[in-house]
Write a protein that holds these residues in place. Structure first.
Motif, PDB file in Angstrom:
ATOM      1  N   PHE A   1      32.653  28.611  48.646  1.00 28.12           N
ATOM      2  CA  PHE A   1      31.978  29.790  49.176  1.00 28.12           C
ATOM      3  C   PHE A   1      32.482  31.102  48.594  1.00 28.12           C
ATOM      4  N   PHE A   2      33.708  31.117  48.107  1.00 27.93           N
ATOM      5  CA  PHE A   2      34.293  32.328  47.551  1.00 27.93           C
ATOM      6  C   PHE A   2      34.755  32.055  46.137  1.00 27.93           C
ATOM      7  N   TRP A   3      35.107  33.112  45.429  1.00 26.67           N
ATOM      8  CA  TRP A   3      35.641  32.962  44.091  1.00 26.67           C
ATOM      9  C   TRP A   3      36.957  32.188  44.186  1.00 26.67           C
TER      10      TRP A   3
ATOM     11  N   PHE B   1      45.029  42.145  22.241  1.00 25.82           N
ATOM     12  CA  PHE B   1      45.625  42.591  23.512  1.00 25.82           C
ATOM     13  C   PHE B   1      44.630  43.427  24.309  1.00 25.82           C
ATOM     14  N   ILE B   2      43.972  44.345  23.625  1.00 28.60           N
ATOM     15  CA  ILE B   2      43.007  45.218  24.301  1.00 28.60           C
ATOM     16  C   ILE B   2      41.840  44.397  24.844  1.00 28.60           C
ATOM     17  N   TYR B   3      41.340  43.464  24.063  1.00 26.65           N
ATOM     18  CA  TYR B   3      40.231  42.614  24.513  1.00 26.65           C
ATOM     19  C   TYR B   3      40.636  41.782  25.730  1.00 26.65           C
ATOM     20  N   ALA B   4      41.826  41.180  25.675  1.00 26.36           N
ATOM     21  CA  ALA B   4      42.306  40.371  26.796  1.00 26.36           C
ATOM     22  C   ALA B   4      42.488  41.225  28.045  1.00 26.36           C
ATOM     23  N   ALA B   5      43.008  42.430  27.880  1.00 24.33           N
ATOM     24  CA  ALA B   5      43.204  43.315  29.035  1.00 24.33           C
ATOM     25  C   ALA B   5      41.866  43.676  29.665  1.00 24.33           C
ATOM     26  N   LYS B   6      40.857  43.986  28.831  1.00 24.15           N
ATOM     27  CA  LYS B   6      39.531  44.322  29.367  1.00 24.15           C
ATOM     28  C   LYS B   6      38.932  43.140  30.120  1.00 24.15           C
ATOM     29  N   GLU B   7      39.068  41.949  29.578  1.00 25.65           N
ATOM     30  CA  GLU B   7      38.456  40.771  30.190  1.00 25.65           C
ATOM     31  C   GLU B   7      39.178  40.319  31.459  1.00 25.65           C
ATOM     32  N   LEU B   8      40.488  40.474  31.493  1.00 27.72           N
ATOM     33  CA  LEU B   8      41.271  39.926  32.601  1.00 27.72           C
ATOM     34  C   LEU B   8      41.659  40.930  33.677  1.00 27.72           C
ATOM     35  N   MET B   9      41.388  42.215  33.461  1.00 25.62           N
ATOM     36  CA  MET B   9      41.838  43.221  34.425  1.00 25.62           C
ATOM     37  C   MET B   9      41.254  43.004  35.817  1.00 25.62           C
ATOM     38  N   GLY B  10      39.986  42.622  35.903  1.00 26.67           N
ATOM     39  CA  GLY B  10      39.383  42.361  37.212  1.00 26.67           C
ATOM     40  C   GLY B  10      40.070  41.220  37.931  1.00 26.67           C
ATOM     41  N   THR B  11      40.364  40.161  37.206  1.00 21.86           N
ATOM     42  CA  THR B  11      41.043  39.009  37.800  1.00 21.86           C
ATOM     43  C   THR B  11      42.438  39.388  38.276  1.00 21.86           C
ATOM     44  N   ILE B  12      43.159  40.119  37.454  1.00 19.91           N
ATOM     45  CA  ILE B  12      44.515  40.544  37.824  1.00 19.91           C
ATOM     46  C   ILE B  12      44.469  41.437  39.063  1.00 19.91           C
ATOM     47  N   LEU B  13      43.500  42.328  39.121  1.00 19.57           N
ATOM     48  CA  LEU B  13      43.367  43.222  40.273  1.00 19.57           C
ATOM     49  C   LEU B  13      43.086  42.433  41.548  1.00 19.57           C
ATOM     50  N   ILE B  14      42.159  41.494  41.494  1.00 24.31           N
ATOM     51  CA  ILE B  14      41.809  40.725  42.688  1.00 24.31           C
ATOM     52  C   ILE B  14      42.984  39.870  43.156  1.00 24.31           C
ATOM     53  N   ILE B  15      43.673  39.237  42.236  1.00 22.20           N
ATOM     54  CA  ILE B  15      44.827  38.417  42.622  1.00 22.20           C
ATOM     55  C   ILE B  15      45.920  39.290  43.231  1.00 22.20           C
ATOM     56  N   SER B  16      46.150  40.476  42.685  1.00 25.25           N
ATOM     57  CA  SER B  16      47.187  41.340  43.263  1.00 25.25           C
ATOM     58  C   SER B  16      46.787  41.835  44.650  1.00 25.25           C
ATOM     59  N   VAL B  17      45.498  42.113  44.875  1.00 26.15           N
ATOM     60  CA  VAL B  17      45.045  42.536  46.204  1.00 26.15           C
ATOM     61  C   VAL B  17      45.200  41.385  47.202  1.00 26.15           C
TER      62      VAL B  17
END
Length: 141
Positions: free
Chosen positions: A114-116, A53-69
């Motif tokens: 051109f973008f992610w 869980f901790i590993y997945a959270a570290k790896e995916l937090m950036g993606t989750i943040l960008i999608i929420s923004v």
């Protein structure tokens, strides 16, 4: 044995996805079972689940943040009405559900060059979805 167990749980996850069921529980059970077979220890197996869980959270937090923004930005576009101005050039091309599907898909592909891709898909989907639904594109398959 671990490889066969891993393969079994991968196939189980695919079956759950095809049946449109939640895969969270099957994934946790799979991690627990694989850890139990590899360590022969219940406490270490439980630790492996929480470490995953901790590993997945570290790896995916950036993606989750960008999608929420991006989701928040699309809601601002809808609230202010700016999305109507953004869609106006493409509204003339979107006249049938077939065209709505292909125009949306091609625009997502071009913007993804051109973008992610993940935020591009979210933004284009949020902006073009109302116009596509108006011409009859179904929201569910």
């Amino acid at each position: 044995m671990i490889h066969w167990l891993y393969l079994f749980f991968i196939l189980a996850i695919i079956v759950f996805m095809v049946k449109r069921r939640d895969t969270t529980v099957i994934c946790i059970i799979g991690i627990l079972a694989i850890a139990l077979i590899s360590t022969y220890s219940i406490p270490k197996s439980i630790m492996a689940v929480f470490n995953s869980f901790i590993y997945a959270a570290k790896e995916l937090m950036g993606t989750i943040l960008i999608i929420s923004v991006i989701t928040a930005m699309s809601k601002v576009l809808m609230t202010t009405g700016i999305n109507e101005y953004m869609v106006r050039p493409f509204k003339n091309m979107i006249k049938t559900p077939f065209l709505a599907y292909w125009v949306t898909g091609i625009l997502m592909m071009i913007i993804s060059w051109f973008f992610w891709p993940s935020p591009a898909v979210a933004l284009i989907g949020a902006v073009l979805l109302p116009a596509a639904v108006k011409v009859g594109l179904p929201t569910k398959i």
